[in-house]
Write a protein that holds these residues in place. Sequence first.
Motif, PDB file in Angstrom:
ATOM      1  N   GLY A  14       0.815  -1.210   0.000  1.00 57.58           N
ATOM      2  CA  GLY A  14       0.000   0.000   0.000  1.00 57.58           C
ATOM      3  C   GLY A  14       0.848   1.259   0.000  1.00 57.58           C
ATOM      4  N   TYR A  15       1.884   1.304   0.831  1.00 57.26           N
ATOM      5  CA  TYR A  15       2.754   2.477   0.861  1.00 57.26           C
ATOM      6  C   TYR A  15       3.610   2.572  -0.396  1.00 57.26           C
ATOM      7  CZ  TYR A  15       1.485   4.001   5.485  1.00 57.26           C
ATOM      8  OH  TYR A  15       0.778   4.500   6.550  1.00 57.26           O
ATOM      9  N   ALA A  16       3.952   1.425  -0.990  1.00 53.11           N
ATOM     10  CA  ALA A  16       4.653   1.463  -2.275  1.00 53.11           C
ATOM     11  C   ALA A  16       3.763   2.072  -3.350  1.00 53.11           C
ATOM     12  CB  ALA A  16       5.085   0.052  -2.671  1.00 53.11           C
ATOM     13  N   ALA A  17       2.468   1.743  -3.316  1.00 56.28           N
ATOM     14  CA  ALA A  17       1.536   2.308  -4.294  1.00 56.28           C
ATOM     15  C   ALA A  17       1.415   3.817  -4.128  1.00 56.28           C
ATOM     16  CB  ALA A  17       0.168   1.636  -4.147  1.00 56.28           C
ATOM     17  N   VAL A  18       1.385   4.295  -2.861  1.00 62.11           N
ATOM     18  CA  VAL A  18       1.338   5.737  -2.622  1.00 62.11           C
ATOM     19  C   VAL A  18       2.590   6.405  -3.179  1.00 62.11           C
ATOM     20  CG1 VAL A  18       1.437   7.501  -0.822  1.00 62.11           C
ATOM     21  CG2 VAL A  18      -0.198   5.636  -0.632  1.00 62.11           C
ATOM     22  N   SER A  19       3.749   5.784  -2.936  1.00 62.79           N
ATOM     23  CA  SER A  19       5.003   6.353  -3.444  1.00 62.79           C
ATOM     24  C   SER A  19       4.993   6.414  -4.968  1.00 62.79           C
ATOM     25  CB  SER A  19       6.191   5.524  -2.961  1.00 62.79           C
ATOM     26  OG  SER A  19       6.322   5.579  -1.558  1.00 62.79           O
TER      27      SER A  19
ATOM     28  N   HIS B  55      -9.463   6.196   9.121  1.00 60.07           N
ATOM     29  CA  HIS B  55      -8.475   5.866   8.105  1.00 60.07           C
ATOM     30  C   HIS B  55      -8.847   6.427   6.735  1.00 60.07           C
ATOM     31  CE1 HIS B  55      -5.861   3.384  10.449  1.00 60.07           C
ATOM     32  NE2 HIS B  55      -6.801   2.565  10.797  1.00 60.07           N
ATOM     33  N   SER B  56     -10.113   6.372   6.380  1.00 61.64           N
ATOM     34  CA  SER B  56     -10.480   6.566   4.982  1.00 61.64           C
ATOM     35  C   SER B  56     -11.459   7.694   4.708  1.00 61.64           C
ATOM     36  CB  SER B  56     -11.081   5.259   4.433  1.00 61.64           C
ATOM     37  OG  SER B  56     -10.180   4.184   4.588  1.00 61.64           O
TER      38      SER B  56
ATOM     39  N   PRO C 250     -17.625   8.836  -4.773  1.00 60.70           N
ATOM     40  CA  PRO C 250     -16.925   7.640  -4.281  1.00 60.70           C
ATOM     41  C   PRO C 250     -16.604   6.649  -5.401  1.00 60.70           C
ATOM     42  CG  PRO C 250     -18.832   8.146  -2.908  1.00 60.70           C
ATOM     43  CD  PRO C 250     -18.937   9.015  -4.134  1.00 60.70           C
ATOM     44  N   VAL C 251     -15.338   6.273  -5.460  1.00 58.80           N
ATOM     45  CA  VAL C 251     -14.858   5.260  -6.398  1.00 58.80           C
ATOM     46  C   VAL C 251     -14.167   4.190  -5.562  1.00 58.80           C
ATOM     47  CG1 VAL C 251     -13.339   4.755  -8.348  1.00 58.80           C
ATOM     48  CG2 VAL C 251     -14.574   6.941  -8.240  1.00 58.80           C
ATOM     49  N   PHE C 252     -14.696   2.968  -5.612  1.00 57.16           N
ATOM     50  CA  PHE C 252     -14.183   1.948  -4.706  1.00 57.16           C
ATOM     51  C   PHE C 252     -12.715   1.634  -4.969  1.00 57.16           C
ATOM     52  CE2 PHE C 252     -13.469  -2.452  -3.295  1.00 57.16           C
ATOM     53  CZ  PHE C 252     -13.740  -2.266  -1.957  1.00 57.16           C
ATOM     54  N   ALA C 253     -12.267   1.719  -6.221  1.00 56.67           N
ATOM     55  CA  ALA C 253     -10.856   1.454  -6.524  1.00 56.67           C
ATOM     56  C   ALA C 253      -9.946   2.423  -5.772  1.00 56.67           C
ATOM     57  CB  ALA C 253     -10.620   1.557  -8.027  1.00 56.67           C
ATOM     58  N   VAL C 254     -10.404   3.671  -5.598  1.00 52.60           N
ATOM     59  CA  VAL C 254      -9.616   4.654  -4.853  1.00 52.60           C
ATOM     60  C   VAL C 254      -9.697   4.366  -3.357  1.00 52.60           C
ATOM     61  CG1 VAL C 254      -9.351   7.107  -4.335  1.00 52.60           C
ATOM     62  CG2 VAL C 254      -9.962   6.372  -6.648  1.00 52.60           C
ATOM     63  N   ILE C 255     -10.896   4.036  -2.867  1.00 53.16           N
ATOM     64  CA  ILE C 255     -11.064   3.726  -1.443  1.00 53.16           C
ATOM     65  C   ILE C 255     -10.233   2.506  -1.070  1.00 53.16           C
ATOM     66  CG2 ILE C 255     -12.734   3.019   0.309  1.00 53.16           C
ATOM     67  CD1 ILE C 255     -14.843   4.599  -1.288  1.00 53.16           C
ATOM     68  N   LYS C 256     -10.251   1.502  -1.909  1.00 53.30           N
ATOM     69  CA  LYS C 256      -9.466   0.290  -1.665  1.00 53.30           C
ATOM     70  C   LYS C 256      -7.976   0.601  -1.630  1.00 53.30           C
ATOM     71  CE  LYS C 256      -8.721  -4.321  -3.634  1.00 53.30           C
ATOM     72  NZ  LYS C 256      -9.155  -5.273  -4.677  1.00 53.30           N
TER      73      LYS C 256
ATOM     74  N   GLY D 194      -6.572   3.068  -0.324  1.00 50.69           N
ATOM     75  CA  GLY D 194      -6.170   3.671   0.945  1.00 50.69           C
ATOM     76  C   GLY D 194      -5.330   4.918   0.767  1.00 50.69           C
ATOM     77  N   PRO D 195      -5.805   5.907   0.005  1.00 50.14           N
ATOM     78  CA  PRO D 195      -4.937   7.050  -0.345  1.00 50.14           C
ATOM     79  C   PRO D 195      -4.537   7.919   0.831  1.00 50.14           C
ATOM     80  CG  PRO D 195      -7.212   7.484  -1.004  1.00 50.14           C
ATOM     81  CD  PRO D 195      -7.166   6.050  -0.559  1.00 50.14           C
ATOM     82  N   PHE D 196      -5.339   7.937   1.906  1.00 51.30           N
ATOM     83  CA  PHE D 196      -5.036   8.853   2.993  1.00 51.30           C
ATOM     84  C   PHE D 196      -3.908   8.375   3.891  1.00 51.30           C
ATOM     85  CE2 PHE D 196      -9.429   9.817   1.775  1.00 51.30           C
ATOM     86  CZ  PHE D 196      -9.243  11.138   1.389  1.00 51.30           C
ATOM     87  N   ARG D 197      -3.383   7.184   3.602  1.00 48.90           N
ATOM     88  CA  ARG D 197      -2.157   6.792   4.285  1.00 48.90           C
ATOM     89  C   ARG D 197      -0.993   7.684   3.841  1.00 48.90           C
ATOM     90  NH1 ARG D 197      -2.766   1.885   1.198  1.00 48.90           N
ATOM     91  NH2 ARG D 197      -3.142   0.788   3.151  1.00 48.90           N
TER      92      ARG D 197
END
Length: 666
Positions: free
Chosen positions: A189-194, A264-265, A338-344, A346-349
Amino acid sequence: MSIEGAPNPPALPFRRAALLLLCLTAVSYFSQQGDFYLKQSATVEEVLLKVYFDAGEISLDHYSEGFFSNWPTFYALLPSWLYRTCHVDPNILMESMGFLLILLSVCGIYALARAWKHPDPWLPVLAAAYFVFSDAAMSGPAYHAQTTRSLLVAYYGVACSMLTLAALMAGRYPWAGFCIGLTLCAHPGYAAVSLAVIPLAVLWKEKSNPNLARIFWTSFLAGLVGSLPYLIFILPTPMGSYANWGAAPIDQVIEMLKIREPHHSYPSEWHPSRYLVFLLLLAMSWAGAGGAGTWGRGAADPAGAQRPDADRQKIFRVLAVTYLVFLSAAFVFVEIFPVFAVIKFGPFRAFSPLTVLLIVPFFFVLYAFIVNPGSGIYTRGLAAWILCATFFSQDALPVIPIGLILVELYLTRSGHPSNAAARGWRIGLSLVAFVLPLAAVALPADRLPFPVSRIFSFLYLGSYLPLEPWQIGVVVFGMAAGAGIPELIRNDLPGAGRMILVGLMVGLCLAKSAEQCTGRLARDEKIQAFRDVQDWAYRSTPKDAEFLVDPLLVGFRTHARRDVFFEWADVSFMRMNPFLYEEIMNRFEALTLTISEFKPRTASKRAAHLSARFSDLPPETIRRIGKTYPRVAYAVYQNSLKQRFELPIVFQNRFYTICKIDPAHY
């Protein structure tokens, strides 16, 4: 690059720096984490239960098995392999994981601070100590930024993100790509944010660089090298099969997630104070990145002062703005459309690595005003106040002193730090800052959102808890030492400010260690009682026994090595695995719970309502669950919420009771 017009500043010798960082890690570990996970904390469930599950020492039903067979990170797989292959004791495994996490975090902050090329070679060590021992990184919505407080998979992702940010600040893009690959192994998840933020930031900063294509290709190849453990060992790991589970209604999954994990979200559920604290952190850090307070001769001589070089300032601001744009876009696709792909996703991490990025220049401001001889007693006092308060704050920053120091920074930058108008502003705002909150005392208690003591604690100490006399004493003493002593002896000892800062830091770190160690050794009776319940379950029940536990008692699976019918935390797994929705809702409804009864309640009151509803379930409902799910043979209650036990009691201590779900009554 370094300070404009100056050579690279000296750095500490490698051996000395390594020894200091190792000492910081050891003190932090033994004061707050040593021997902690296995004896008190339940937060090790993500790793320890995975270890037992892979070794075949715990029998999970298909519902729970889905959680622990879908953790593709080295955080869980490496300890599991060591336990099964080398028979390493779980206690040693968990304590080693905790020590390694702190060491990674200390090294990450040190590298990030060193990338700024500050002229004081000791400052990166002080910044690392500040991050580890203070509570500043817990401020605002960054729930996982303070990586040394608990042992969670997310914290390893943040620690790897620190190394990525340090490489970027130093302009070493291939190393940043390599660290993103390591982050993928620790926490995808954090790799995806990076990957969503950092390439855009690099493109923005290097858009005119003729070697831009080369930068991206070399960084990409380095990222592949860093992610090899993931590609070789983790990606091929077979996942659990859910062929018999129906597809989830995404709109209902989103609705359930908003009830379970708004912190979290869903920023709309956050308290306004969290936004205020984050804005203060951002403002201070932005000023620190620009050399606020100056790095050299002080505010009295801004023309001759040393400041961060333009390249460091640029990459910091590009990164910070890119993170903010990313978070703003995420808000749109989570809260508005709301777009579930974005919610899944976890962008707010992303708040966690952003907070880590901001902490270093935030500390620069405190350092500059305390150390520089050109700073006045007023600004040194404010900086010492913030420094001391943040060591003992709780999830916040002291609002009043940060507001005052930001005004001081503005007045200094405007070029009139000493004229009569500036003095008037200082006096007036200081009076307002101390007098206005007193109005809360005159208001009726029912009109205040919090008790008066908590309001004062938040404004002056950055804590959501009531004021403690010892905290006030620490701040007052720190202000006197940080502001008064250098003023008295600065003519005789030019380095007095730096000596006072080091002394303050050492004293605050020791005080924080003593507080943490005392709390750890005190052994919270309720936590220990919960561990006793788990130990009884492990010793006295069959391996395939399943427990019906108060859904708020998260972590029962860990030490009991027994399955649990439903935990409130289980709902969070729907974000990554929406196919769990049907089974989770079946169990939710078996407890006679409905989504509608949680909606009107605030996030802080939903948990208490859930626990109370569970305690009020009639024995007929409990037995019906036992008949529908034959493995469910025991129920665990909190004594404070249940006065009368209708089912047979098989174990009881001061806080908890285990009852047998008697098959004879089916």
